[in-house]
Write an enzyme that holds these catalytic residues in place. Structure first.
Site, short mmCIF file in Angstrom:
data_model
loop_
_atom_site.label_atom_id
_atom_site.label_comp_id
_atom_site.label_asym_id
_atom_site.label_seq_id
_atom_site.Cartn_x
_atom_site.Cartn_y
_atom_site.Cartn_z
N GLU A 99 1.03 -1.44 0.30
CA GLU A 99 -0.11 -0.13 0.01
C GLU A 99 0.66 1.32 0.67
OE1 GLU A 99 -2.53 1.50 -0.61
OE2 GLU A 99 -4.25 1.83 0.70
N ASP A 100 0.61 3.26 -0.05
CA ASP A 100 1.71 3.53 -0.45
C ASP A 100 1.00 4.15 0.91
OD1 ASP A 100 -1.56 4.43 -0.54
OD2 ASP A 100 -1.19 5.63 -2.49
N ASP A 103 -3.15 6.01 6.50
CA ASP A 103 -3.35 7.41 6.83
C ASP A 103 -4.32 7.00 8.17
OD1 ASP A 103 -3.93 10.46 6.88
OD2 ASP A 103 -5.94 9.79 6.73
N PHE A 152 -0.76 16.20 3.98
CA PHE A 152 -1.35 15.30 2.91
C PHE A 152 0.11 15.02 2.11
CE2 PHE A 152 -3.34 14.49 -1.32
CZ PHE A 152 -4.50 13.26 -0.28
N ARG A 165 1.92 11.86 -8.76
CA ARG A 165 2.04 10.73 -8.89
C ARG A 165 2.97 10.37 -9.14
NH1 ARG A 165 -2.13 7.76 -7.60
NH2 ARG A 165 -4.79 8.37 -8.02
P1 IMP Z 1 -6.92 5.91 4.97
O1 IMP Z 1 -7.99 4.41 5.45
O2 IMP Z 1 -7.52 6.83 5.69
O3 IMP Z 1 -5.55 5.28 5.94
O4 IMP Z 1 -6.23 6.44 3.60
C1 IMP Z 1 -6.22 5.60 2.58
C2 IMP Z 1 -5.72 5.77 1.08
O5 IMP Z 1 -6.46 7.29 0.64
C3 IMP Z 1 -4.43 6.04 0.93
O6 IMP Z 1 -4.52 3.99 0.18
C4 IMP Z 1 -4.00 7.01 -0.11
O7 IMP Z 1 -4.50 6.10 -1.14
C5 IMP Z 1 -5.54 8.00 0.48
N1 IMP Z 1 -4.42 8.71 1.29
C6 IMP Z 1 -4.28 8.89 2.49
N2 IMP Z 1 -3.00 9.97 2.39
C7 IMP Z 1 -2.72 10.61 1.69
C8 IMP Z 1 -2.09 11.41 1.40
O8 IMP Z 1 -1.50 12.32 2.34
N3 IMP Z 1 -1.82 11.50 -0.27
C9 IMP Z 1 -2.54 10.96 -0.42
N4 IMP Z 1 -3.01 10.27 -0.31
C10 IMP Z 1 -3.37 9.99 0.71
MG MG Z 2 -4.57 3.97 -1.87
#
Ligand code: IMP
Ligand code: MG
Length: 175
Positions: A99-100, A103, A152, A165
């Site tokens: 995963e990238d 958050d 972010f 990207r």
């Molecule tokens: P989560 O469900 O809040 O953990 O968010 C996960 C997804 O939101 C990641 O897989 C990203 O695609 C996107 N995301 C969360 N934070 C960022 C950020 O700082 N930059 C870009 N994408 C983000």
């Molecule tokens: Mg993602």
């Protein structure tokens, strides 16, 4: 790229390359003699997984999932929709989700539950980035590239409105 939305560098290209190589070596050790399937989460993890797998020296396969989490542009809600599922079953296999960024962790929590229900032999997470201050669920990724502050992030696969990207480093979005 000259763009006023691109702020402070959070992880340089050199640091990314060094750490991704290190993660690849670690995964090769940990998964020697296992049945490794890397599951990349589209689209954000594409660049990371492409680089990472070239540092994995043990046999592995790669598959992809695409998910969208409902929510605002910068906050996920935990309600996740599968846009593209895996091509192949994972029952009895050693699955590593790539995963990238983690958050809130809500997207990964959903993915873990969904993939666990398919009875893999093991299921772990390798995330390039994590924002520890934002984590809202109980999640222990086995591998994390870098912990970053609550900003972010864009670049190296991460987007804002589908842009940035292609940056070869990770920067904070100027808001
Ligand atoms: P989560 O469900 O809040 O953990 O968010 C996960 C997804 O939101 C990641 O897989 C990203 O695609 C996107 N995301 C969360 N934070 C960022 C950020 O700082 N930059 C870009 N994408 C983000
Ligand atoms: Mg993602």
């Amino acid at each position: 790229m000259s763009d006023s939305a691109i702020g402070e560098v959070l992880v340089s290209g050199d640091d990314l390359r060094r750490r991704v190589a290190e993660l690849g070596r670690q995964i090769s050790e940990d998964y020697a003699d296992r049945d490794l399937v890397l599951v990349g989460v589209l689209k954000g993890a594409v660049i990371f997984i492409a680089d990472l797998m070239r540092y994995i020296t043990t046999p592995c396969e790669v598959d992809f999932m695409a998910v969208s989490s409902y929510g605002s542009q910068t906050d996920s809600s935990g309600v996740v929709r599968i846009l593209k599922d895996l091509d192949a079953p994972i029952e009895g296999r050693d699955v590593l989700i790539v995963e990238d960024i983690i958050d809130s962790g809500l997207t990964l929590q959903y993915l873990m539950r969904n993939l666990n229900a398919r009875s893999p032999s093991s299921l772990e997470v390798c995330a390039l980035l994590a924002k520890p201050d934002r984590l809202r669920v109980d999640l222990e990724p086995r591998y994390v590239g870098f912990e970053i502050p609550d900003r972010f992030a864009v670049g190296y696969g991460l987007d804002h409105g589908q842009r940035y990207r292609n940056l070869d480093y990770v920067a904070a979005l100027e808001e």
